[in-house]
Design an enzyme around this catalytic site. Structure first.
Site, PDB file in Angstrom:
ATOM      1  N   ARG A 129      -2.730   5.024  -6.088  1.00 17.95           N
ATOM      2  CA  ARG A 129      -1.292   4.856  -6.331  1.00 17.95           C
ATOM      3  C   ARG A 129      -0.941   4.452  -7.767  1.00 17.95           C
ATOM      4  O   ARG A 129      -0.367   3.389  -7.995  1.00 17.95           O
ATOM      5  CB  ARG A 129      -0.704   3.865  -5.322  1.00 17.95           C
ATOM      6  CG  ARG A 129      -0.882   4.313  -3.893  1.00 17.95           C
ATOM      7  CD  ARG A 129      -0.270   3.367  -2.913  1.00 17.95           C
ATOM      8  NE  ARG A 129       1.182   3.541  -2.797  1.00 17.95           N
ATOM      9  CZ  ARG A 129       1.949   2.797  -1.999  1.00 17.95           C
ATOM     10  NH1 ARG A 129       1.409   1.844  -1.287  1.00 17.95           N
ATOM     11  NH2 ARG A 129       3.237   3.011  -1.933  1.00 17.95           N
ATOM     12  N   ASP A 313       4.009   8.560   6.427  1.00 18.47           N
ATOM     13  CA  ASP A 313       4.214   7.267   7.096  1.00 18.47           C
ATOM     14  C   ASP A 313       4.182   7.373   8.627  1.00 18.47           C
ATOM     15  O   ASP A 313       4.279   6.355   9.315  1.00 18.47           O
ATOM     16  CB  ASP A 313       5.536   6.633   6.641  1.00 18.47           C
ATOM     17  CG  ASP A 313       5.489   6.190   5.185  1.00 18.47           C
ATOM     18  OD1 ASP A 313       4.381   6.086   4.623  1.00 18.47           O
ATOM     19  OD2 ASP A 313       6.569   5.951   4.601  1.00 18.47           O
TER      20      ASP A 313
HETATM   21  N1  EPU Z   1       1.578   9.079  -7.640  1.00 14.20           N
HETATM   22  C1  EPU Z   1       0.961   9.259  -8.845  1.00 14.20           C
HETATM   23  N2  EPU Z   1       1.584   8.803  -9.968  1.00 14.20           N
HETATM   24  C2  EPU Z   1       2.788   8.159  -9.926  1.00 14.20           C
HETATM   25  C3  EPU Z   1       3.413   7.975  -8.687  1.00 14.20           C
HETATM   26  C4  EPU Z   1       2.784   8.442  -7.551  1.00 14.20           C
HETATM   27  O1  EPU Z   1      -0.134   9.818  -8.932  1.00 14.20           O
HETATM   28  O2  EPU Z   1       3.290   7.764 -10.993  1.00 14.20           O
HETATM   29  C5  EPU Z   1       0.931   9.577  -6.419  1.00 14.20           C
HETATM   30  C6  EPU Z   1       0.563   8.457  -5.456  1.00 14.20           C
HETATM   31  O3  EPU Z   1      -0.693   7.891  -5.783  1.00 14.20           O
HETATM   32  C7  EPU Z   1       0.570   9.174  -4.129  1.00 14.20           C
HETATM   33  C8  EPU Z   1       1.692  10.222  -4.293  1.00 14.20           C
HETATM   34  O4  EPU Z   1       1.860  10.362  -5.703  1.00 14.20           O
HETATM   35  O5  EPU Z   1      -0.658   9.806  -3.937  1.00 14.20           O
HETATM   36  C9  EPU Z   1       3.016   9.853  -3.684  1.00 14.20           C
HETATM   37  O6  EPU Z   1       3.376   8.534  -4.064  1.00 14.20           O
HETATM   38  P1  EPU Z   1       4.878   8.024  -4.156  1.00 14.20           P
HETATM   39  O7  EPU Z   1       5.117   7.513  -5.526  1.00 14.20           O
HETATM   40  O8  EPU Z   1       5.808   9.035  -3.627  1.00 14.20           O
HETATM   41  O9  EPU Z   1       4.831   6.783  -3.163  1.00 14.20           O
HETATM   42  P2  EPU Z   1       5.599   5.431  -3.359  1.00 14.20           P
HETATM   43  O10 EPU Z   1       6.898   5.722  -4.002  1.00 14.20           O
HETATM   44  O11 EPU Z   1       4.716   4.413  -3.957  1.00 14.20           O
HETATM   45  C10 EPU Z   1       6.969   5.521  -1.125  1.00 14.20           C
HETATM   46  C11 EPU Z   1       7.101   4.659   0.086  1.00 14.20           C
HETATM   47  C12 EPU Z   1       5.815   4.737   0.901  1.00 14.20           C
HETATM   48  C13 EPU Z   1       5.627   6.191   1.320  1.00 14.20           C
HETATM   49  C14 EPU Z   1       5.557   7.088   0.071  1.00 14.20           C
HETATM   50  C15 EPU Z   1       5.448   8.550   0.384  1.00 14.20           C
HETATM   51  C16 EPU Z   1       8.604   2.923  -0.668  1.00 14.20           C
HETATM   52  C17 EPU Z   1       8.799   1.507  -1.054  1.00 14.20           C
HETATM   53  N3  EPU Z   1       7.355   3.295  -0.340  1.00 14.20           N
HETATM   54  O12 EPU Z   1       5.857   5.011  -1.853  1.00 14.20           O
HETATM   55  O13 EPU Z   1       6.014   3.947   2.061  1.00 14.20           O
HETATM   56  O14 EPU Z   1       4.423   6.319   2.043  1.00 14.20           O
HETATM   57  O15 EPU Z   1       6.748   6.883  -0.730  1.00 14.20           O
HETATM   58  O16 EPU Z   1       6.515   8.973   1.158  1.00 14.20           O
HETATM   59  O17 EPU Z   1       9.544   3.696  -0.633  1.00 14.20           O
HETATM   60  C18 EPU Z   1       5.314   2.668   3.913  1.00 14.20           C
HETATM   61  O18 EPU Z   1       6.524   2.445   4.155  1.00 14.20           O
HETATM   62  O19 EPU Z   1       4.392   2.389   4.727  1.00 14.20           O
HETATM   63  C19 EPU Z   1       4.954   3.278   2.639  1.00 14.20           C
HETATM   64  C20 EPU Z   1       3.726   3.215   2.149  1.00 14.20           C
END
Ligand code: EPU
Length: 427
Positions: A129, A313
């Site tokens: 992440r 999720d």
């Molecule tokens: N990623 C990158 N670089 C970045 C950002 C993301 O490589 O700069 C990768 C991540 O490592 C991952 C993918 O892109 O493999 C998607 O990550 P994303 O950034 O979309 O996830 P997030 O924003 O950190 C949110 C939710 C998560 C949910 C994901 C995917 C929130 C607070 N969290 O996380 O929710 O799983 O989007 O839909 O909105 C949960 O509620 O259990 C949870 C983990």
């Protein structure tokens, strides 16, 4: 809002085999509430947010806002934020460790203080992440980005509208960029954005604050304003809680009416559950009834995808269900690289699952048997609860503080529907 304390000694004791029956309401969305709380920082005006769930992550966000010098008042399912003055522009390591979504404070802090210092989040139990896309965006938008001693240091060098294309789709990355650009005058364009309902709820809020935002497919055109206003907003229902309750109802061969949900947000979940054999009716707007006519659960092939695809999720909860399906299923996890930690625990309960790379092969078994299992993350803990609801005998689910981060009183809701689930504490 009551104070939720993180208790590592609490656990669930579940006796499986009881069908869920009755009516239940879904709470407000965690992943919509978090960015909207952060967005309240964009203006000096007071804002009020309704339908907020009573969760550890919400409490952590409130603490973060208070650490920045902002006054926050909590009512029953509502939160008022008074961000007249921000006296601190740093989110500490301790804060970010408690909750990764703290990185959402970067955009709003830059808007209000022209700089921000935020602890660099480490990997977590579901994957590496990184936040490289957030930083790449800020850098292109005229922000100096420096990572040193474990902290991200951001400082506005030159304010200008920007055109930016994300290399991959990121939910919080899109949210950070949208919040930041809402305050920049002129026309900015973001491409390859996340369009999850939670992102769209934030867009709704940013529009109420005075930004003009058009979304077409995966492109956002933003015309920001320096004078963002306060807002009043009711957050959307939690689609993942809705999905978790639906799986629980179906897998226990129950009959449950779920209220206060947005059915258009859960199309992929409804489709998959219907394929698995669930009967789903829509008695009125914003509610659905789920029940099972037959005795079998059909196997499925699922690939997680960004919205509107099947949500990552919900992957763990479906895995618990498919472990007792009538045949072989597979689940491919395309979003996170390490989101299969529930597999070992489900296997302890008798599931037959093999993992190869990002794919789990699940051979349905006639029954699971109760065991002592450990939660590793929020959705993994929900999957273990579901497994406990169908297992023969008693299941102990430990480390349920993971569950409390993101589900409002799930145990109480399940109990109201007839589940035999108790929250106990190790003395
Ligand atoms: N990623 C990158 N670089 C970045 C950002 C993301 O490589 O700069 C990768 C991540 O490592 C991952 C993918 O892109 O493999 C998607 O990550 P994303 O950034 O979309 O996830 P997030 O924003 O950190 C949110 C939710 C998560 C949910 C994901 C995917 C929130 C607070 N969290 O996380 O929710 O799983 O989007 O839909 O909105 C949960 O509620 O259990 C949870 C983990």
């Amino acid at each position: 809002m009551k104070t939720i304390t993180l208790s590592t000694s609490e656990y669930f004791c579940i006796r499986g085999g009881f069908p869920l029956r009755g009516e239940i309401e879904v709470s407000g969305s965690k992943n919509a509430s978090l960015p909207i709380l952060m967005a309240s920082l964009l203006s000096e005006d007071e804002s009020e947010i309704f339908n907020t769930p009573d969760l550890l992550d919400i409490q952590n966000t409130i603490e973060l806002l208070e650490n920045l010098g902002v006054e926050v008042l909590c009512g029953d399912k509502s939160i008022r934020v008074y961000p007249r003055e921000i006296t601190n522009c740093k989110a500490s390591d301790e804060t970010v460790r408690k909750m990764r979504a703290s990185v959402l404070v970067m955009g709003p802090l830059l808007v209000r203080c022209s700089k921000a210092v935020v602890s660099m989040p480490g990997g977590c139990s579901i994957g590496v992440r990184p936040v490289d896309q957030h930083l790449k965006f800020f850098s292109e938008a005229g922000v100096k980005v420096d990572v040193k001693h474990g902290y991200i240091h951001l400082e506005i060098e030159r304010i200008k509208p920007v055109e930016f294309t994300f290399d991959l789709i990121t939910v919080t990355g899109t949210e950070n960029a949208l919040m930041f650009l809402s305050s920049i005058e002129g026309k900015s364009i973001l491409r390859n954005i996340a369009i999850e309902p939670e992102v769209m709820d934030l867009v709704e809020v940013l529009r109420k604050m005075g930004a003009e935002i058009e979304i077409e497919e995966r492109t956002a055109i933003i015309r920001g304003t320096k004078d963002l206003k306060g807002f009043r907003h009711k957050v959307i229902p939690d689609r993942i809680e809705a999905g978790t309750l639906m799986v629980s109802a179906f897998v226990t061969k129950g009959d449950v009416t779920i209220k206060n949900l947005n059915t258009s947000h859960i199309t992929a979940i409804i489709k998959a559950l219907k394929e698995a054999g669930a009967e789903i009716e829509f008695p009125e707007e914003n509610s659905l009834r789920i029940f099972s006519k037959g005795d079998t659960i059909n196997p499925l092939c699922i690939e997680t995808r960004e919205y509107p695809g099947f949500p990552t999720d919900m992957q763990a909860q479906f895995m618990a269900m498919l472990s007792v399906a009538d045949g072989e299923s597979f689940i491919r996890e395309n979003i996170f690289e390490n989101r299969f930690q529930h597999v070992m625990e489900l296997k302890r309960m008798g599931a037959n699952i093999e993992v190869s790379g990002n794919t789990a092969y699940i051979k349905g078994v006639p029954k699971l048997t109760g065991a002592e299992v450990f939660s590793t993350d929020l959705r993994a803990s929900a999957s273990l609860v579901i497994a406990g609801l169908i297992a023969e005998g008693e299941t102990i689910v430990r480390d349920i503080y993971h569950l409390d981060r993101g589900y409002e009183k799930l145990d109480k809701k399940l109990k109201r529907l007839g589940a035999h689930i108790e929250r106990l504490e190790t003395s």
